[in-house]
Design a protein around this motif. Sequence first.
Motif, short mmCIF file in Angstrom:
data_model
loop_
_atom_site.label_atom_id
_atom_site.label_comp_id
_atom_site.label_asym_id
_atom_site.label_seq_id
_atom_site.Cartn_x
_atom_site.Cartn_y
_atom_site.Cartn_z
N ALA A 224 8.26 0.82 9.77
CA ALA A 224 8.49 1.81 8.77
C ALA A 224 8.02 1.51 7.32
O ALA A 224 7.60 2.17 6.65
CB ALA A 224 9.96 1.87 8.64
N GLU A 225 8.34 0.11 7.07
CA GLU A 225 7.65 -0.29 6.08
C GLU A 225 6.18 -0.03 5.68
O GLU A 225 5.68 -0.13 4.50
CB GLU A 225 8.39 -1.76 5.38
N GLU A 226 5.63 -0.59 6.80
CA GLU A 226 3.89 -0.40 6.78
C GLU A 226 3.81 1.07 6.59
O GLU A 226 2.70 1.40 5.73
CB GLU A 226 3.33 -0.61 8.09
N PHE A 227 4.34 2.21 6.95
CA PHE A 227 4.27 3.39 6.75
C PHE A 227 4.51 3.88 5.20
O PHE A 227 3.65 4.37 4.44
CB PHE A 227 4.82 4.28 7.42
N LEU A 228 5.48 3.17 4.70
CA LEU A 228 5.82 3.46 3.45
C LEU A 228 4.74 2.80 2.42
O LEU A 228 4.49 3.21 1.37
CB LEU A 228 7.21 2.64 3.00
N ARG A 229 4.31 1.60 2.76
CA ARG A 229 3.22 1.10 1.95
C ARG A 229 2.18 1.99 2.06
O ARG A 229 1.47 2.18 0.97
CB ARG A 229 2.80 -0.47 2.53
N SER A 230 1.75 2.36 3.19
CA SER A 230 0.18 3.35 3.07
C SER A 230 0.57 4.59 2.71
O SER A 230 -0.61 5.07 2.12
CB SER A 230 0.14 3.31 4.84
N ALA A 231 1.73 5.05 2.18
CA ALA A 231 2.25 6.23 1.76
C ALA A 231 2.38 6.12 0.36
O ALA A 231 2.79 7.29 -0.41
CB ALA A 231 3.04 7.04 2.57
N GLY A 232 2.65 5.12 -0.25
CA GLY A 232 2.79 4.98 -1.65
C GLY A 232 4.30 4.82 -1.87
O GLY A 232 4.67 4.86 -3.17
N GLY A 233 5.01 4.51 -0.92
CA GLY A 233 6.51 4.43 -1.15
C GLY A 233 6.91 3.20 -1.28
O GLY A 233 6.34 2.12 -1.57
#
Length: 633
Positions: free
Chosen positions: A172-181
């Motif tokens: 989940a946090e890898e996605f957040l990192r990739s999406a600017g979250g």
Amino acid sequence: MSAPAGRLPPEDPDLSPYTGWTRAHWVAVAENLLLSVRPYASPRHARIDLPGPASSSGAASDGLEGFARTFLLAGFLVAGHGGEDPHGFLDWYRRGLAAGTDPDSAERWPRPDELGQAKVEAASVALVLMLTRPWLWDRMRRQERDRVLEWMSAVVGESYPPINWVWFQVMAEEFLRSAGGRWSRADIDAGLAVHAGLARADGWYSDGQERSYDYYCGWALHFYPLVWASLAAERPRAELVDGWRRDLSRFLDDYIGLIGADGSPVLQGRSLIYRMAAAAPLWGGAWSGATALAPGRIRRAASGILRHFHDNGALDGGLLSLGWHRAWPAMRQTYSGGGSPYWAAKGFFGLVLPPDHPVWTAREEPLPAEDGGLQRTVRAPGWIIGTDPRDGIARIVNHGTDHAREGDVLTDSPLYARLGYSSATVPPLVGGTLDAPLDNSVAVLDSSGAATHRTGFTALGVFHEGAVATAGSRWRAHWIDPSQDTGRDHGSGRPGTARPGPTLEVWSAVRGPDEVRLVRVGDEPAPDGRGWRLRVGGWPVLREHGPATSVEALTDHPGLVSGTEHLGDAGPLEGETAVPWVCADVAPGEVMACLVRLGAEAAAAPRPRVRIEAGGAVLTWPDGVEARVALHG
């Protein structure tokens, strides 16, 4: 992408001589599963409320599970076709994403900081958004993206159990990192540290600090690391990735022996309702190249698993039920609801691989259960794995796994603590044997006939010399009354009021379908001053159409009797279960030997001879093969 939903394309016996199935069959089954759940969706698609009893997390959680786990399947399907999406799956799920993450929507999802199960489902949502970014995330409106990021950012800083769950936070946090979250490097580093602490010998992992060896090893602890590494904005250290690759490759060498010739995985461990997810580590090996298994053998194994469940009614009307073949809700854990079985989507990860990948184009190659058989010892779980092409059954003899720690005093979990598991049998999951183990057990009986448990045993190791493999364990047999336990069922045995019995040391000497089970009773005096009443239980088979099985004593003892217990519909395999057993009075310090067999030649094959000596036993088979087993007492 495929034939009309619900219909399968023609089989291809040239490309797939064992299963007949090709990539087109996988696509057809995936599409049918996805289209079949649509009638159960909420108006804006955020929840998919599938039939079945509710989980302990409640209906809102179950509806989120139905969405997230089928979304995982849609993501694999569309990603593997380069965004081609004739059924509009991504647009359909986009509506659900928008509604589920809208805090003002009647269909809003529980946030990961509100409900633990949402932490699990957030990882599936995150993985699909990363795999399908050009066709979904990049096309969402800014307001929709912001709401998804806000909902998922609730995982940041949250506490996760130190088991496979840490990967849900990492993904989940890898996605957040990739999406600017918002994300936390400390969270990811902590998750990786937990994962490292779960590593065991020979590429295996335990799902926690207990002896918890099960399918989570493959469909979670081997699946996520290499997938995450391929998607991470900052590639992990090369030595870390190389280690994960070695672990997966070594694990798959053992894992291929856990699949029967009929495609059934061995029935062992919790969450078996996920069914086809058992194929996930195989596809992970093909996708990453981290395996020595030939592409044709990988597809034969994975397609065998899928076809086994398809042909045995698991896709009832296009839906996955709570069960193994058909619906059998009694086998579920309390965390399982109507949407839970769709974690089977992980078994479709191979669809991410394009049609021209060697795993799809190579000719199928046989499983060990079909070609020469296999017998090997696996140190971490304390297993002897064996397959025999004469019957195609995959077997485990277990002296290292109980979903507990050494010294724990619990009831035996049927799916972890038995001495044997196979692809053709399942322990009774309802009735009195839950609290009084019978199948594949060695137990002491008290005056009322109550049986002892072995959970918390000391593992004595697994060994393989020549044609015979051996494994052993020692425990203080204990009776338990768990009647006051009202906790959730997560696969472990149950606590309760305990009273001790004698120490039992048990060794299994395995050669093909033969297991010679040697039992040394400890020196603790028996209540009657003479002997302990010892019972050795065999394999739980279906009375009408199960494999042959037998248990017979190879040593003589007072009060020796044998029989078969008929348990009725006690498990998810269709039919009535029967378990053979032998009982005898065994004096303190004495050794009892039994021959336990499962398979085509269980009753007819010549039996080995046993000679009990000081400190051990000598076993001799009719063809002259000999094995010596030390008994330490």
